[in-house]
Design an enzyme around this catalytic site. Structure first.
Site, PDB file in Angstrom:
ATOM      1  N   LYS A 222       0.809  -1.214   0.000  1.00 36.49           N
ATOM      2  CA  LYS A 222       0.000   0.000   0.000  1.00 36.49           C
ATOM      3  C   LYS A 222       0.847   1.271   0.000  1.00 36.49           C
ATOM      4  O   LYS A 222       2.045   1.244   0.276  1.00 36.49           O
ATOM      5  CB  LYS A 222      -0.973  -0.006   1.187  1.00 36.49           C
ATOM      6  CG  LYS A 222      -2.184  -0.913   0.921  1.00 36.49           C
ATOM      7  CD  LYS A 222      -3.259  -0.785   1.959  1.00 36.49           C
ATOM      8  CE  LYS A 222      -4.446  -1.675   1.558  1.00 36.49           C
ATOM      9  NZ  LYS A 222      -5.449  -1.773   2.611  1.00 36.49           N
ATOM     10  N   ARG A 256      -3.731  -9.778   5.001  1.00 34.18           N
ATOM     11  CA  ARG A 256      -4.169  -9.835   3.597  1.00 34.18           C
ATOM     12  C   ARG A 256      -3.006  -9.363   2.732  1.00 34.18           C
ATOM     13  O   ARG A 256      -2.584  -8.211   2.851  1.00 34.18           O
ATOM     14  CB  ARG A 256      -5.400  -8.937   3.424  1.00 34.18           C
ATOM     15  CG  ARG A 256      -5.968  -8.922   2.020  1.00 34.18           C
ATOM     16  CD  ARG A 256      -7.204  -8.025   1.960  1.00 34.18           C
ATOM     17  NE  ARG A 256      -7.760  -7.962   0.628  1.00 34.18           N
ATOM     18  CZ  ARG A 256      -7.295  -7.170  -0.339  1.00 34.18           C
ATOM     19  NH1 ARG A 256      -6.288  -6.365  -0.114  1.00 34.18           N
ATOM     20  NH2 ARG A 256      -7.845  -7.190  -1.529  1.00 34.18           N
TER      21      ARG A 256
HETATM   22  C1  YH5 Z   1      -7.875  -4.208   3.374  1.00 34.71           C
HETATM   23  O1  YH5 Z   1      -6.970  -3.547   3.889  1.00 34.71           O
HETATM   24  N1  YH5 Z   1      -7.580  -3.561   0.924  1.00 34.71           N
HETATM   25  S1  YH5 Z   1      -8.063  -3.362  -1.761  1.00 34.71           S
HETATM   26  C2  YH5 Z   1      -3.505   0.254  -3.061  1.00 34.71           C
HETATM   27  C3  YH5 Z   1      -2.240  -0.279  -3.227  1.00 34.71           C
HETATM   28  C4  YH5 Z   1      -1.977  -1.591  -2.899  1.00 34.71           C
HETATM   29  C5  YH5 Z   1      -3.002  -2.382  -2.434  1.00 34.71           C
HETATM   30  C6  YH5 Z   1      -1.344   1.766  -4.033  1.00 34.71           C
HETATM   31  N2  YH5 Z   1      -9.303  -4.758   0.191  1.00 34.71           N
HETATM   32  C7  YH5 Z   1      -8.159  -4.194   1.989  1.00 34.71           C
HETATM   33  O2  YH5 Z   1      -5.135  -3.896  -1.449  1.00 34.71           O
HETATM   34  N3  YH5 Z   1      -9.989  -5.735   2.313  1.00 34.71           N
HETATM   35  C8  YH5 Z   1      -8.320  -3.915  -0.143  1.00 34.71           C
HETATM   36  O3  YH5 Z   1      -1.166   0.431  -3.703  1.00 34.71           O
HETATM   37  C9  YH5 Z   1      -9.219  -4.962   1.514  1.00 34.71           C
HETATM   38  N4  YH5 Z   1      -8.678  -4.989   4.153  1.00 34.71           N
HETATM   39  C10 YH5 Z   1      -9.713  -5.734   3.634  1.00 34.71           C
HETATM   40  N5  YH5 Z   1     -10.448  -6.475   4.464  1.00 34.71           N
HETATM   41  C11 YH5 Z   1      -6.731  -2.176  -1.643  1.00 34.71           C
HETATM   42  C12 YH5 Z   1      -5.370  -2.752  -1.767  1.00 34.71           C
HETATM   43  C13 YH5 Z   1      -4.298  -1.873  -2.276  1.00 34.71           C
HETATM   44  C14 YH5 Z   1      -4.524  -0.551  -2.582  1.00 34.71           C
END
Ligand code: YH5
Length: 279
Positions: A222, A256
Site C-alpha cells: 500500500k 491480507r
Molecule cells: C484491506 O486492507 N484492501 S483493496 C492500493 C495499493 C496496494 C493495495 C497503491 N481490500 C483491503 O489492497 N480488504 C483492499 O497500492 C481490503 N482490508 C480488507 N479487508 C486495496 C489494496 C491496495 C490498494
C-alpha cells in the site's frame, strides 16, 4: 484460543494466518481493461494455494483509491467462475471481496466460505444476506467511498473513531443473529486515511483487538509503505513484510497480502521464534 467460524469450516487462529489476494479485475496494462484473463487468474489460484495461504480473497471490483464502481452482473461474471475454480483447486478458505448483497449471496451459493466487505455490511440488504447464511465476514472501516476517500481524510482521533465504528458494526451483526465467532474486524488501512492515520492505527491495534473479534490487517504494497520507503508498488515487498510482522506483534490474526510465499516464510520463522518451538 481464537477461531473463525466460516460456513462448515473453521480457521484456527492460534498462529497468524495469511489471506492471499486474487484480483479478478481486467488488467488495464495488457488489454486496455476490457477482459479478465481467466487462465492467468486460474494459475494464480493454484499459486496462492501452493504458496501456503490459509484464505484466498477473490475481488471483482477494484476498491483502490479513485476506482469507480462496477455493475452487479459484471462483478458476478468476474468472481463466480473463480470461486468455483478455487473450490475444486485445494483445501483453502474462499473469501469474496464485495460490498453488494446480490454478489454476496451468489458467491456463498457458489461455495465461498466468507465475505470480505470493505463497507462493513452497510449496504441495504447486506446484513440480512449474511444473517441468513453461516458464512464468516470481515468488517472493515472506510471513511468515504473508494472514489473520493483519499481526497482529504480527516479525524479528531482516528483510533477512537475507527474503534467506535467497528464496535457498532459488530453490534449490528450480533443483533441480526450473526455470531461473533463468524466475524473479523479490520481498521482499513488506506481507506480514507493518510500516512499518519495509518500509523496511529497500526500502533493502536491492541485497542482494536479489544473490540472482540480477531483482527485482519491489509497493508501489502500500500501507499503507506511507498511513502515510508519512497518505493513503487512492485518494490514494496520488504517494507510490506516489516509491516506484516509489526501487525502480528500488535495482535493481528490475519494478514491480507499479495506476496503469499514471502509472507508465509517470514511468519513461520517469526512464530517459531516467538513461541520457542519449531512448527
Ligand atoms: C484491506 O486492507 N484492501 S483493496 C492500493 C495499493 C496496494 C493495495 C497503491 N481490500 C483491503 O489492497 N480488504 C483492499 O497500492 C481490503 N482490508 C480488507 N479487508 C486495496 C489494496 C491496495 C490498494
Amino acid at each position: 484460543m481464537q477461531r473463525l467460524r466460516c460456513g462448515t469450516r473453521e480457521l484456527d487462529l492460534a498462529r497468524p494466518c495469511v489471506m492471499g489476494i486474487l484480483n479478478a479485475t481486467p488488467d488495464s496494462f495488457s488489454d486496455g481493461g476490457r477482459f479478465l484473463d481467466r487462465s492467468a487468474a486460474n494459475r494464480r489460484i493454484d499459486e496462492i494455494i501452493a504458496e501456503g495461504a490459509d484464505i484466498i480473497d477473490i475481488g471483482g471490483e477494484s476498491t483502490r483509491p479513485g476506482a469507480t464502481a462496477v455493475g452487479t452482473n459484471e462483478e458476478m461474471d468476474r468472481v463466480l467462475p473463480l470461486v468455483e475454480q478455487a473450490r475444486g483447486a485445494g483445501d483453502i478458505l474462499i473469501s469474496v471481496d464485495t460490498m453488494k448483497p446480490e454478489v454476496m449471496s451468489a458467491a456463498l451459493a457458489a461455495g465461498a466460505d466468507m465475505i470480505n466487505d470493505v463497507n462493513a455490511l452497510r449496504a441495504p440488504g447486506a446484513l440480512e444476506v449474511i444473517a441468513a447464511s453461516n458464512a464468516g465476514v470481515c468488517l472493515m472501516h472506510m471513511q468515504g467511498t473508494p472514489r473520493a476517500m483519499q481526497d482529504d481524510p480527516r479525524y479528531g482521533d482516528v483510533l477512537a473513531e475507527v474503534t467506535e465504528f467497528l464496535t457498532e458494526r459488530v453490534r449490528a451483526c450480533t443483533s441480526s443473529g450473526i455470531a461473533q465467532e463468524r466475524l473479523l474486524v479490520d481498521p482499513g488501512l488506506g481507506f480514507g486515511k493518510d500516512l499518519s492515520h495509518n500509523l496511529q492505527l497500526m500502533a493502536g491495534l491492541p485497542r482494536i483487538q479489544e473490540i472482540g473479534p480477531p483482527v485482519l490487517v491489509g497493508l501489502s504494497r500500500k501507499t503507506m509503505i511507498g511513502k515510508l520507503l519512497n518505493r513503487e508498488p512492485h518494490e514494496r515487498l520488504f517494507g510490506s513484510l516489516g509491516g506484516a510482522l509489526a501487525a502480528v506483534c500488535a495482535g493481528a490474526a490475519v494478514l491480507r497480502v499479495h506476496d503469499v510465499a514471502a509472507t508465509v516464510e517470514a511468519l513461520t520463522v517469526f512464530q517459531a521464534c516467538r513461541i520457542g518451538t519449531a512448527p
